[in-house]
Write a protein that holds these residues in place. Structure first.
Motif, PDB file in Angstrom:
ATOM      1  N   LEU A 177      -1.169  -1.578 -13.196  1.00 48.32           N
ATOM      2  CA  LEU A 177      -0.794  -2.848 -12.568  1.00 48.32           C
ATOM      3  C   LEU A 177      -1.042  -2.805 -11.064  1.00 48.32           C
ATOM      4  O   LEU A 177      -1.588  -3.752 -10.492  1.00 48.32           O
ATOM      5  CB  LEU A 177       0.686  -3.153 -12.815  1.00 48.32           C
ATOM      6  N   VAL A 178      -0.633  -1.718 -10.442  1.00 49.03           N
ATOM      7  CA  VAL A 178      -0.806  -1.572  -8.995  1.00 49.03           C
ATOM      8  C   VAL A 178      -2.288  -1.586  -8.639  1.00 49.03           C
ATOM      9  O   VAL A 178      -2.703  -2.270  -7.699  1.00 49.03           O
ATOM     10  CB  VAL A 178      -0.112  -0.287  -8.499  1.00 49.03           C
ATOM     11  N   ASN A 179      -3.093  -0.845  -9.389  1.00 45.80           N
ATOM     12  CA  ASN A 179      -4.534  -0.813  -9.107  1.00 45.80           C
ATOM     13  C   ASN A 179      -5.173  -2.179  -9.294  1.00 45.80           C
ATOM     14  O   ASN A 179      -6.018  -2.585  -8.493  1.00 45.80           O
ATOM     15  CB  ASN A 179      -5.224   0.225  -9.988  1.00 45.80           C
ATOM     16  N   ARG A 180      -4.772  -2.887 -10.340  1.00 45.38           N
ATOM     17  CA  ARG A 180      -5.297  -4.236 -10.573  1.00 45.38           C
ATOM     18  C   ARG A 180      -4.917  -5.168  -9.429  1.00 45.38           C
ATOM     19  O   ARG A 180      -5.740  -5.931  -8.921  1.00 45.38           O
ATOM     20  CB  ARG A 180      -4.778  -4.768 -11.907  1.00 45.38           C
ATOM     21  N   LYS A 181      -3.655  -5.084  -8.990  1.00 43.31           N
ATOM     22  CA  LYS A 181      -3.177  -5.919  -7.896  1.00 43.31           C
ATOM     23  C   LYS A 181      -3.909  -5.572  -6.598  1.00 43.31           C
ATOM     24  O   LYS A 181      -4.278  -6.448  -5.830  1.00 43.31           O
ATOM     25  CB  LYS A 181      -1.669  -5.729  -7.735  1.00 43.31           C
ATOM     26  N   MET A 182      -4.161  -4.288  -6.382  1.00 44.40           N
ATOM     27  CA  MET A 182      -4.876  -3.845  -5.193  1.00 44.40           C
ATOM     28  C   MET A 182      -6.292  -4.421  -5.177  1.00 44.40           C
ATOM     29  O   MET A 182      -6.766  -4.900  -4.143  1.00 44.40           O
ATOM     30  CB  MET A 182      -4.931  -2.314  -5.145  1.00 44.40           C
ATOM     31  N   GLU A 183      -6.965  -4.407  -6.322  1.00 47.34           N
ATOM     32  CA  GLU A 183      -8.319  -4.964  -6.412  1.00 47.34           C
ATOM     33  C   GLU A 183      -8.310  -6.468  -6.149  1.00 47.34           C
ATOM     34  O   GLU A 183      -9.194  -6.987  -5.469  1.00 47.34           O
ATOM     35  CB  GLU A 183      -8.938  -4.659  -7.778  1.00 47.34           C
ATOM     36  N   ILE A 184      -7.324  -7.165  -6.681  1.00 48.69           N
ATOM     37  CA  ILE A 184      -7.212  -8.609  -6.457  1.00 48.69           C
ATOM     38  C   ILE A 184      -7.010  -8.891  -4.972  1.00 48.69           C
ATOM     39  O   ILE A 184      -7.660  -9.780  -4.410  1.00 48.69           O
ATOM     40  CB  ILE A 184      -6.061  -9.206  -7.295  1.00 48.69           C
ATOM     41  N   LYS A 221      -7.814  -6.983  -2.413  1.00 49.49           N
ATOM     42  CA  LYS A 221      -9.037  -6.646  -1.680  1.00 49.49           C
ATOM     43  C   LYS A 221     -10.088  -7.731  -1.873  1.00 49.49           C
ATOM     44  O   LYS A 221     -10.804  -8.092  -0.941  1.00 49.49           O
ATOM     45  CB  LYS A 221      -9.582  -5.300  -2.129  1.00 49.49           C
ATOM     46  N   SER A 222     -10.182  -8.258  -3.078  1.00 45.06           N
ATOM     47  CA  SER A 222     -11.130  -9.319  -3.369  1.00 45.06           C
ATOM     48  C   SER A 222     -10.781 -10.576  -2.577  1.00 45.06           C
ATOM     49  O   SER A 222     -11.671 -11.236  -2.042  1.00 45.06           O
ATOM     50  CB  SER A 222     -11.124  -9.624  -4.868  1.00 45.06           C
ATOM     51  N   ASP A 223      -9.497 -10.890  -2.495  1.00 47.33           N
ATOM     52  CA  ASP A 223      -9.054 -12.061  -1.713  1.00 47.33           C
ATOM     53  C   ASP A 223      -9.408 -11.909  -0.244  1.00 47.33           C
ATOM     54  O   ASP A 223      -9.826 -12.859   0.390  1.00 47.33           O
ATOM     55  CB  ASP A 223      -7.541 -12.268  -1.874  1.00 47.33           C
ATOM     56  N   VAL A 224      -9.253 -10.718   0.284  1.00 52.05           N
ATOM     57  CA  VAL A 224      -9.554 -10.467   1.696  1.00 52.05           C
ATOM     58  C   VAL A 224     -11.048 -10.602   1.946  1.00 52.05           C
ATOM     59  O   VAL A 224     -11.480 -11.177   2.943  1.00 52.05           O
ATOM     60  CB  VAL A 224      -9.049  -9.063   2.125  1.00 52.05           C
ATOM     61  N   ARG A 225     -11.876 -10.094   1.011  1.00 53.47           N
ATOM     62  CA  ARG A 225     -13.333 -10.181   1.186  1.00 53.47           C
ATOM     63  C   ARG A 225     -13.834 -11.614   1.114  1.00 53.47           C
ATOM     64  O   ARG A 225     -14.833 -11.936   1.746  1.00 53.47           O
ATOM     65  CB  ARG A 225     -14.036  -9.347   0.123  1.00 53.47           C
ATOM     66  N   THR A 226     -13.187 -12.479   0.358  1.00 51.52           N
ATOM     67  CA  THR A 226     -13.670 -13.845   0.211  1.00 51.52           C
ATOM     68  C   THR A 226     -13.186 -14.744   1.335  1.00 51.52           C
ATOM     69  O   THR A 226     -13.656 -15.862   1.468  1.00 51.52           O
ATOM     70  CB  THR A 226     -13.223 -14.452  -1.131  1.00 51.52           C
ATOM     71  N   LYS A 227     -12.294 -14.256   2.160  1.00 49.96           N
ATOM     72  CA  LYS A 227     -11.783 -15.094   3.284  1.00 49.96           C
ATOM     73  C   LYS A 227     -12.605 -14.916   4.512  1.00 49.96           C
ATOM     74  O   LYS A 227     -13.313 -14.101   4.787  1.00 49.96           O
ATOM     75  CB  LYS A 227     -10.323 -14.741   3.565  1.00 49.96           C
ATOM     76  N   GLU A 245       0.831  -1.213   0.000  1.00 53.46           N
ATOM     77  CA  GLU A 245       0.000   0.000   0.000  1.00 53.46           C
ATOM     78  C   GLU A 245       0.864   1.261   0.000  1.00 53.46           C
ATOM     79  O   GLU A 245       0.523   2.239  -0.664  1.00 53.46           O
ATOM     80  CB  GLU A 245      -0.964  -0.004   1.177  1.00 53.46           C
ATOM     81  N   HIS A 246       1.966   1.233   0.716  1.00 53.02           N
ATOM     82  CA  HIS A 246       2.881   2.378   0.726  1.00 53.02           C
ATOM     83  C   HIS A 246       3.444   2.608  -0.675  1.00 53.02           C
ATOM     84  O   HIS A 246       3.470   3.743  -1.162  1.00 53.02           O
ATOM     85  CB  HIS A 246       4.005   2.137   1.733  1.00 53.02           C
ATOM     86  N   PHE A 247       3.879   1.532  -1.324  1.00 53.62           N
ATOM     87  CA  PHE A 247       4.393   1.634  -2.694  1.00 53.62           C
ATOM     88  C   PHE A 247       3.314   2.161  -3.629  1.00 53.62           C
ATOM     89  O   PHE A 247       3.576   3.031  -4.466  1.00 53.62           O
ATOM     90  CB  PHE A 247       4.886   0.261  -3.167  1.00 53.62           C
ATOM     91  N   ALA A 248       2.094   1.671  -3.477  1.00 54.89           N
ATOM     92  CA  ALA A 248       0.984   2.116  -4.329  1.00 54.89           C
ATOM     93  C   ALA A 248       0.741   3.612  -4.173  1.00 54.89           C
ATOM     94  O   ALA A 248       0.506   4.310  -5.162  1.00 54.89           O
ATOM     95  CB  ALA A 248      -0.281   1.329  -3.993  1.00 54.89           C
ATOM     96  N   ARG A 249       0.805   4.101  -2.948  1.00 58.65           N
ATOM     97  CA  ARG A 249       0.618   5.544  -2.716  1.00 58.65           C
ATOM     98  C   ARG A 249       1.730   6.366  -3.365  1.00 58.65           C
ATOM     99  O   ARG A 249       1.470   7.409  -3.967  1.00 58.65           O
ATOM    100  CB  ARG A 249       0.558   5.846  -1.217  1.00 58.65           C
TER     101      ARG A 249
END
Length: 89
Positions: free
Chosen positions: A74-81, A83-89, A51-55
């Motif tokens: 790429l960063v935004n796509r990775k961030m969405e992935i 977040k999606s992984d966290v929501r499904t756990k 997240e720090h790198f993304a900012r």
């Protein structure tokens, strides 16, 4: 030269800042596939620093549009992935 120097530093002492910087340098050079692979490696090794790198990347792109356009995507796509992984756990 920076890409080569950072690559050597990364192999010698793979700290998170150096590993993420390698992805940014690859993106600046136009090596987007290599940058994506490096970003994946960085996130796997240092997920807490992503997240720090993304900012930082977003801030650079906002101040100098076009500098990191593909990397920001790429960063935004990775961030969405992630977040999606966290929501499904």
């Amino acid at each position: 030269d920076k890409l080569d120097l950072n690559g050597r530093a990364m192999r010698f002492a793979p700290m998170s800042a150096v590993v993420y910087r390698q992805a940014a340098l690859l993106a600046l050079k136009g090596e987007h596939d290599a940058a994506a692979k490096q970003l994946d490696r960085a996130v796997l090794a240092y997920p807490g620093d992503f997240e720090h790198f993304a900012r930082i990347v977003a801030e650079i792109e906002a101040n100098d549009p076009g500098t990191f356009g593909p990397l920001v995507k790429l960063v935004n796509r990775k961030m969405e992935i992630l977040k999606s992984d966290v929501r499904t756990k």
